[in-house]
Design an enzyme around this catalytic site. Structure first.
Site, PDB file in Angstrom:
ATOM      1  N   PRO A  82      -5.398  -0.695  11.250  1.00 51.85           N
ATOM      2  CA  PRO A  82      -4.643  -1.928  11.028  1.00 51.85           C
ATOM      3  C   PRO A  82      -3.596  -1.778   9.931  1.00 51.85           C
ATOM      4  O   PRO A  82      -3.850  -1.146   8.906  1.00 51.85           O
ATOM      5  CB  PRO A  82      -5.727  -2.935  10.630  1.00 51.85           C
ATOM      6  CG  PRO A  82      -6.821  -2.100  10.048  1.00 51.85           C
ATOM      7  CD  PRO A  82      -6.798  -0.794  10.786  1.00 51.85           C
ATOM      8  N   ASP A 115       2.359  -6.898   2.491  1.00 48.34           N
ATOM      9  CA  ASP A 115       1.201  -6.101   2.903  1.00 48.34           C
ATOM     10  C   ASP A 115       1.686  -4.823   3.597  1.00 48.34           C
ATOM     11  O   ASP A 115       1.114  -4.377   4.601  1.00 48.34           O
ATOM     12  CB  ASP A 115       0.271  -6.892   3.819  1.00 48.34           C
ATOM     13  CG  ASP A 115      -1.096  -6.235   4.001  1.00 48.34           C
ATOM     14  OD1 ASP A 115      -1.375  -5.237   3.299  1.00 48.34           O
ATOM     15  OD2 ASP A 115      -1.877  -6.706   4.847  1.00 48.34           O
ATOM     16  N   HIS A 132       0.870  -1.174   0.000  1.00 43.13           N
ATOM     17  CA  HIS A 132       0.000   0.000   0.000  1.00 43.13           C
ATOM     18  C   HIS A 132       0.911   1.229   0.000  1.00 43.13           C
ATOM     19  O   HIS A 132       1.599   1.484   0.992  1.00 43.13           O
ATOM     20  CB  HIS A 132      -0.903   0.016   1.242  1.00 43.13           C
ATOM     21  CG  HIS A 132      -1.812  -1.163   1.336  1.00 43.13           C
ATOM     22  ND1 HIS A 132      -3.095  -1.160   0.817  1.00 43.13           N
ATOM     23  CD2 HIS A 132      -1.628  -2.392   1.874  1.00 43.13           C
ATOM     24  CE1 HIS A 132      -3.660  -2.341   1.041  1.00 43.13           C
ATOM     25  NE2 HIS A 132      -2.794  -3.106   1.681  1.00 43.13           N
TER      26      HIS A 132
END
Length: 427
Positions: A321, A303, A60
């Site tokens: 998160p 991630d 991300h």
């Protein structure tokens, strides 16, 4: 400079050799016993390990929309420092990457910066709302290779069926964030003894496993290529093994933090350890390790999820998160698998470079270290102790779950098509 010599290197940690790179063409020109001392630039690599540049299927980078926490530039810096030459950035930006021009803009910006190939992931549903499919065909013609609503699950089975059929027609990968939201509302920690003791709302394994089972059956019946994001439970491993034994075209990733960390870390209520899916129990981590070793789980993906301190330095239930991962993942994999002798460097290359590139059908990434192949490379010193500190990361954020942990493997150089994108001596 037109040629670069990497002398005294050990490809895949094996025999020492010397490699000549044609920088102008960005390929490996020669491999031989004799040092290439007449190259334009000569680097003595000290017998360090050389691997194909790493490929991360799941990051991300927050741009567009949250450039205060990460940008394509800072994310590319973090990727290069971690040994990556290609990353796939998820669609949950603002605006969501659900249109071809947005995907094209992400790719162009990454190419302009030039530290790493930044591939955009298109969303499965418009606006990540789970109501209407995006234009998968148009976006695939713009170069999008993978589609995901990551951050959210495609819970609607009819929408997921249509997505699988469209993805098959255009030969792209669907990557699912497996989470039945009806079972996780308000949940912040793995459902088990630890969450009960700490008074935290539990997140059951079945919330993930029920979606994995459903999607595997759909992929069996309707075809296509299905990829599971961040597998986290022992039961998910069993379902993946069943699906693969049935010949279903399913692949899966595991994150470094789900391999190394467990819910025991939650004792301090530190928001750094809030992640989705949550840190599980030791038996889940062990099952994931074995699954990666035997190929049931295909790849390691970070991630990488940057967050500002205002989103992490809060009550555990209110922390957003996500964890940083790009700059520590290789060190974590080395610590878990290579140091204890469970696997060698060829295994590392397979799960962090070659297999991700194969799944995503990249032609010039994750290639073997051979003459004529693209010079996408990472040089690793396996005996260079260092300690992870968030404030020393190249990422714009500092939310590493490995704060204060010492690792022994360090990336000392990364090259993208023959051009050095990271040099530990200059960092």
């Amino acid at each position: 400079m037109t040629t670069l010599a990497l002398n005294n290197v050990r490809p895949y940690g094996e025999d020492v050799t010397n490699i000549l790179i044609d920088v102008a063409d960005g390929v490996i020109d020669s491999i031989g016993e004799n040092p290439f001392d007449d190259a334009d630039e000569v680097m003595d690599c000290g017998g360090n390990v050389l691997l194909p540049g790493l490929v991360d299927m799941h990051v991300h980078l927050r741009e567009p929309g949250r450039e205060d926490t990460e940008t394509i530039a800072t994310g590319s810096d973090a990727a290069a420092k971690g040994g990556f030459t290609a990353v796939f950035t998820m669609a949950n930006t603002s605006p969501v990457i659900d249109q071809p021009f947005l995907a094209e803009a992400v790719w162009a910006k990454g190419q302009e910066y030039g530290k790493c190939d930044v591939y955009p992931v298109g969303s499965i549903s418009q606006g990540l709302k789970g109501e209407q499919l995006t234009e998968i065909g148009l976006m695939s013609r713009s170069g999008v290779r993978m589609f995901s609503d990551d951050g959210k699950c495609v819970n609607d089975p009819q929408l997921m069926r249509r997505a699988i059929e469209y993805a098959k027609a255009h030969d792209v990968v669907l990557a699912q964030h497996a989470e039945d939201h009806r079972m996780t509302e308000g949940s912040v920690a793995h459902e088990g003894e630890q969450a009960a003791r700490l008074g935290l709302r539990g997140w059951p394994r079945v919330a993930e496993e029920s979606i994995v089972a459903r999607d595997a059956i759909m992929t069996r019946d309707y075809g296509g290529r299905y990829h599971l994001c961040h597998a986290s439970t022992e039961g998910t491993v069993e379902l993946l093994r069943f699906a693969k034994n049935q010949g279903i075209d399913v692949t899966a990733e595991v994150t470094p933090h789900h391999l190394m960390l467990t819910d025991e870390k939650l004792d301090t209520y530190d928001g750094l350890f809030r992640v989705n899916p949550p840190l599980r129990e030791a038996r889940d981590a062990e099952a994931l390790k074995q699954a990666l070793l035997d190929g049931t789980v295909d790849v390691v993906a970070t991630d990488h999820a940057p967050h500002g301190s205002e989103d992490k330095c809060v009550e555990f239930e209110n922390a957003k998160p996500g964890m940083l991962g790009l700059e520590t993942s290789l060190a974590v994999v080395h610590r878990i698998f290579v140091e204890p002798g469970l696997a060698d460097w060829r295994f590392v290359a397979k799960v962090m470079s070659e297999r991700p590139a194969e799944i995503l059908r990249l032609k010039d990434q994750g290639r073997p270290i051979n003459v004529g192949e693209p010079a996408n490379l990472v040089l690793v010193d396996p005996q260079s102790p260092w300690t992870a500190h968030g404030d020393e990361m190249a990422s714009k954020a500092s939310n590493t779950p490995y704060e204060g942990i010492e690792f022994s493997a360090r990336v000392v150089g990364t090259w993208l098509r023959g051009t050095q994108t990271y040099d530990a001596k200059k960092a």
